[in-house]
Design a protein around this motif. Structure first.
Motif, PDB file in Angstrom:
ATOM      1  N   PHE A 295     124.446  88.877 -35.003  1.00  0.00           N
ATOM      2  CA  PHE A 295     124.512  87.493 -34.549  1.00  0.00           C
ATOM      3  C   PHE A 295     125.340  86.692 -35.552  1.00  0.00           C
ATOM      4  CE2 PHE A 295     122.938  83.095 -34.374  1.00  0.00           C
ATOM      5  CZ  PHE A 295     123.119  82.829 -33.028  1.00  0.00           C
ATOM      6  N   GLY A 296     126.156  85.769 -35.043  1.00  0.00           N
ATOM      7  CA  GLY A 296     126.935  84.914 -35.930  1.00  0.00           C
ATOM      8  C   GLY A 296     128.419  84.945 -35.658  1.00  0.00           C
ATOM      9  N   PHE A 297     128.850  85.585 -34.549  1.00  0.00           N
ATOM     10  CA  PHE A 297     130.265  85.589 -34.200  1.00  0.00           C
ATOM     11  C   PHE A 297     130.717  84.169 -33.849  1.00  0.00           C
ATOM     12  CE2 PHE A 297     128.932  89.978 -33.019  1.00  0.00           C
ATOM     13  CZ  PHE A 297     129.760  90.663 -33.908  1.00  0.00           C
ATOM     14  N   ASP A 298     132.022  83.951 -33.808  1.00  0.00           N
ATOM     15  CA  ASP A 298     132.541  82.614 -33.515  1.00  0.00           C
ATOM     16  C   ASP A 298     132.120  82.126 -32.142  1.00  0.00           C
ATOM     17  OD1 ASP A 298     133.710  82.527 -35.960  1.00  0.00           O
ATOM     18  OD2 ASP A 298     135.782  82.672 -35.277  1.00  0.00           O
ATOM     19  N   HIS A 299     131.863  83.036 -31.231  1.00  0.00           N
ATOM     20  CA  HIS A 299     131.439  82.642 -29.887  1.00  0.00           C
ATOM     21  C   HIS A 299     129.923  82.696 -29.724  1.00  0.00           C
ATOM     22  CE1 HIS A 299     135.715  82.947 -29.097  1.00  0.00           C
ATOM     23  NE2 HIS A 299     135.483  82.187 -28.056  1.00  0.00           N
ATOM     24  N   ASP A 300     129.202  82.832 -30.831  1.00  0.00           N
ATOM     25  CA  ASP A 300     127.766  82.644 -30.809  1.00  0.00           C
ATOM     26  C   ASP A 300     127.450  81.190 -31.124  1.00  0.00           C
ATOM     27  OD1 ASP A 300     126.827  85.174 -30.143  1.00  0.00           O
ATOM     28  OD2 ASP A 300     126.951  85.886 -32.203  1.00  0.00           O
ATOM     29  N   SER A 301     126.330  80.740 -30.611  1.00  0.00           N
ATOM     30  CA  SER A 301     125.924  79.353 -30.825  1.00  0.00           C
ATOM     31  C   SER A 301     124.418  79.262 -30.663  1.00  0.00           C
ATOM     32  CB  SER A 301     126.611  78.428 -29.817  1.00  0.00           C
ATOM     33  OG  SER A 301     126.162  78.726 -28.494  1.00  0.00           O
ATOM     34  N   ASP A 302     123.905  78.057 -30.796  1.00  0.00           N
ATOM     35  CA  ASP A 302     122.476  77.839 -30.590  1.00  0.00           C
ATOM     36  C   ASP A 302     122.069  78.241 -29.173  1.00  0.00           C
ATOM     37  OD1 ASP A 302     120.041  76.995 -31.688  1.00  0.00           O
ATOM     38  OD2 ASP A 302     120.209  75.020 -30.774  1.00  0.00           O
ATOM     39  N   GLU A 306     118.773  82.857 -27.039  1.00  0.00           N
ATOM     40  CA  GLU A 306     117.820  83.383 -26.066  1.00  0.00           C
ATOM     41  C   GLU A 306     118.433  84.532 -25.270  1.00  0.00           C
ATOM     42  OE1 GLU A 306     114.689  82.899 -25.780  1.00  0.00           O
ATOM     43  OE2 GLU A 306     114.636  81.375 -27.363  1.00  0.00           O
ATOM     44  N   ARG A 307     119.725  84.417 -24.973  1.00  0.00           N
ATOM     45  CA  ARG A 307     120.389  85.506 -24.255  1.00  0.00           C
ATOM     46  C   ARG A 307     120.388  86.786 -25.087  1.00  0.00           C
ATOM     47  NH1 ARG A 307     126.773  85.517 -22.864  1.00  0.00           N
ATOM     48  NH2 ARG A 307     126.894  87.536 -21.838  1.00  0.00           N
ATOM     49  N   PHE A 308     120.580  86.638 -26.368  1.00  0.00           N
ATOM     50  CA  PHE A 308     120.547  87.769 -27.298  1.00  0.00           C
ATOM     51  C   PHE A 308     119.167  88.429 -27.260  1.00  0.00           C
ATOM     52  CE2 PHE A 308     122.569  89.473 -31.233  1.00  0.00           C
ATOM     53  CZ  PHE A 308     121.499  90.188 -31.748  1.00  0.00           C
ATOM     54  N   ILE A 309     118.122  87.611 -27.382  1.00  0.00           N
ATOM     55  CA  ILE A 309     116.752  88.130 -27.393  1.00  0.00           C
ATOM     56  C   ILE A 309     116.420  88.797 -26.062  1.00  0.00           C
ATOM     57  CG2 ILE A 309     114.318  87.460 -27.508  1.00  0.00           C
ATOM     58  CD1 ILE A 309     115.204  85.188 -29.426  1.00  0.00           C
ATOM     59  N   ASP A 310     116.788  88.141 -24.966  1.00  0.00           N
ATOM     60  CA  ASP A 310     116.493  88.692 -23.642  1.00  0.00           C
ATOM     61  C   ASP A 310     117.201  90.025 -23.426  1.00  0.00           C
ATOM     62  OD1 ASP A 310     114.941  86.493 -23.106  1.00  0.00           O
ATOM     63  OD2 ASP A 310     116.454  85.461 -21.908  1.00  0.00           O
ATOM     64  N   ILE A 379     112.295  89.637 -30.973  1.00  0.00           N
ATOM     65  CA  ILE A 379     112.387  91.056 -30.607  1.00  0.00           C
ATOM     66  C   ILE A 379     111.304  91.908 -31.276  1.00  0.00           C
ATOM     67  CG2 ILE A 379     114.856  90.865 -30.182  1.00  0.00           C
ATOM     68  CD1 ILE A 379     115.413  92.264 -32.801  1.00  0.00           C
ATOM     69  N   TYR A 380     110.628  91.349 -32.305  1.00  0.00           N
ATOM     70  CA  TYR A 380     109.582  92.124 -32.966  1.00  0.00           C
ATOM     71  C   TYR A 380     108.195  91.509 -32.819  1.00  0.00           C
ATOM     72  CZ  TYR A 380     112.910  95.447 -34.651  1.00  0.00           C
ATOM     73  OH  TYR A 380     113.857  96.443 -34.698  1.00  0.00           O
TER      74      TYR A 380
END
Length: 621
Positions: A295-302, A306-310, A379-380
């Motif tokens: 997580f933390g790419f330029d196209h990641d954001s706040d 949730e999409r990451f977790i899902d 996720i944990y």
């Protein structure tokens, strides 16, 4: 280190290999009789590496260091007598000759070694009973171009396969020493060359047949393993025959724009989405999947948290090595962030410490680090983790792991799991695991017991990951952030310049004066040449030029035009940086400077290709 130990034996009267993970004695006691001490370690170990290096030198020993913790900028330069960066095989004999004659250099930079020069490990140097897994390398190198990865820079893109007589000898020695447990095939990308990987698997199978044991194995590779080519179909079939029980995949992110951004294009191949690829791999091979996520790419954001977790929680991967993006030495990401002015400090090498070492594009440093913690919590948590565990238990082939532990050892481990930390959670989910095992196999059968053994192993893994998450919760709660760490890079580029201080005038042109710029309300100062700082403020205007460009390819002349236009816009918008230098002076210098830089067109084209690909994804919804 096992290979280095083997290579050094002819050069010394006596040599010992010490693993500080398993030997509790103080380091000075371990090296009392040593003349030379060779130490290796990864970048994630660099803090303890440095402390041990200081301790060794305080004992008056000659210290030679290597491993991925070593770079030309490492603090080890001030401590060690001799350093080897990257692969050691092609320079180690030069070092040894220099040590013998007193002419050894301070620093050696290794180059990719031919496969027949690879060090051959000697497993007799260690007590195998101290280990749960053994390690063996078959190939080196990775042909991919992931922006954040230092593997191609350190070990090359050329896929080099260890000669099979050496691989056979390594497995034979392990067998003779009584090893029956898992073997980690520590390749950079096992399927970097699918045809070579297929041959490797066939030979691995025949080695197992020859020795009468197919060790449980695992490795790391890319999601190209899910490709539909005939070669990859065969690779998957042999993967199962060779008892690969699980593998680690660099999935990184479900954010397609971020995958494009970091040149992780192999994850976008084919018709299947990422979850479908992971499922297909397990269905085809019977093996489990471990995911590497970032997580933390330029196209990641706040908004992408949730999409990451899902995404993670919709998979059947219990073990997810989620990390916060860091720029590592020798990577394209590091070069880009330094060039853009966003780099903060060298990484600790530990991508799970919750520290980001650059200013994110769409988030502040504080928000990125807190979002990372939110991901770990998501996720944990027990419900999410054990849902993934149950999906995993319903898919994998338990026979691939074998039964290499004694019954007494297994019962002791289960007893600890069900009576110690988090035991109520494990008791709660145990009936589900039993039900899954019963649906798939006859109660009491080896496979039935294998499913339950896998459940208990994943309970133990949960103990680790929930402990890591809670430690990070405590640490982040205590972190103090400076004002500038509360802003994204987009906000930096829009901030007001409140002062420009001349630190050093350049004798040739004021364009290269060293200046310090202060920004408000960010309360941040930035020191570099006037040209470098102006280039930083060009970034949004270059993207605007890309948006207006209609061509299919960029010529060198068009690259120059777009960059000059971006500088021109930044010159008008950020007049405080110009120091009253007329635009024609800037323009004349820029044209001369950029034309002479052989890497300039490539950088612009790469930025344009990423911009275009990401726009195409956005247009497609």
């Amino acid at each position: 280190m096992l290979g280095l130990y083997n290579h050094l034996k002819p050069y010394y009267r006596k040599i010992e290999l010490v693993d500080l993970n398993v030997d509790p004695r103080p380091l000075p006691q371990l090296i009392t009789d040593a003349g030379h001490v060779y130490m290796g370690g990864m970048s994630a170990q660099q803090q303890s590496y440095y402390r041990n290096a200081v301790s060794i030198k305080q004992c008056g020993k000659t210290l030679i260091v290597g491993g991925t913790a070593v770079t030309g900028q490492s603090p080890l330069m001030d401590v060690a007598d001799h350093l080897i960066e990257n692969e050691a095989e092609m320079v180690i004999d030069d070092l040894l000759q220099g040590l013998a004659t007193g002419t050894a250099r301070k620093y050696y930079r290794g180059t990719p070694a031919p496969a027949d020069k690879f060090f051959q490990p000697d497993y007799s140097a260690i007590d195998l009973s101290n280990y749960a897994h053994m390690a063996l390398q078959i190939s080196r190198g990775c042909p991919e171009s992931c922006e954040f990865c230092d593997i191609p820079a350190r070990f090359g893109k050329n896929y080099r396969v260890t000669p099979w007589r050496q691989t056979r000898a390594a497995f034979r020695q392990l067998s003779e020493l009584g090893w029956r447990g898992p073997v980690f095939i520590v390749d950079d990308n096992f399927i970097g060359n699918p045809k070579s990987a297929l041959e490797a698997l066939k030979k691995l199978y025949h080695i197992g047949e020859e020795l009468g044991i197919h060790h449980p194995k695992y490795t790391e590779m890319t999601l190209r393993f899910a490709d539909e080519s005939e070669t990859m179909h065969q690779v998957r079939a042999w993967f199962r025959r060779c008892n690969f029980s699980q593998s680690f995949y660099g999935v990184e992110t479900p954010n397609k724009a971020a995958l494009r951004e970091t040149d992780k294009r192999q994850n976008l191949r084919g018709e299947r989405n990422l979850t479908e690829k992971l499922t297909y791999i397990s269905e085809q091979t019977g093996s489990g999947v471990m995911m590497g996520m970032i997580f933390g790419f330029d196209h990641d954001s706040d908004e992408t948290v949730e999409r990451f977790i899902d995404f993670v929680n919709s998979s059947h991967a219990p073990i997810v090595m989620a990390g916060l993006l860091n720029a590592l030495p020798q990577t394209a990401l590091m070069r880009r962030l330094v060039d853009e002015g966003r780099f903060i400090q060298n990484s600790s090498g530990n991508n799970s410490d919750g520290v980001i070492n650059f200013i994110p594009w769409r988030m502040s440093v504080r928000l990125a680090e807190r979002n990372y913690l939110k991901i770990l919590e998501g996720i944990y948590c027990p419900k999410a983790y054990f849902r993934r565990v149950m999906r995993h238990l319903g898919m994998v082939d338990p026979g691939l792991k074998g039964d290499f532990r004694g019954k007494g050892e297994q019962l002791l481990a289960v007893g600890k799991i069900l009576t110690r930390n988090h035991a109520p959670i494990y008791w709660r989910y145990l009936p589900q695991a039993v039900a899954i095992a019963g649906r798939r196999f006859s109660p009491g059968s080896a496979d039935f017991q294998g499913v339950l053994a896998e459940f208990f192993a994943l309970c133990a893994q949960y103990t680790h990951f929930i402990g890591q998450t809670r430690a990070l919760q405590r640490e982040i709660a205590q972190r103090q952030y400076q004002d500038w760490q509360l802003f994204s890079w987009q906000q930096f580029l829009q901030a007001d310049i409140t002062s420009v201080e001349l630190l050093q005038a350049h004798p040739m042109t004021p364009v290269l004066d060293t200046i310090r710029v202060r920004l408000q309300p960010i309360d941040f100062s930035y020191q570099a040449s006037r040209l470098q700082i102006m280039r930083v403020f060009c970034q949004p205007f270059l993207e605007r030029g890309f948006a207006e460009f209609q061509g299919a390819t960029l010529s060198s002349e068009q690259c120059l035009t777009l960059q000059i236009q971006a500088f021109s816009e930044a010159f008008r918008q950020r007049s405080a940086l110009s120091a009253q230098i007329a635009w024609p002076v800037w323009e004349r210098y820029l044209k001369e400077f950029l034309v002479q830089d052989p890497e300039f067109p490539g950088r612009v084209r790469q930025a344009w290709r990423k911009y275009r690909a990401i726009r195409q994804l956005a247009d497609a919804g």
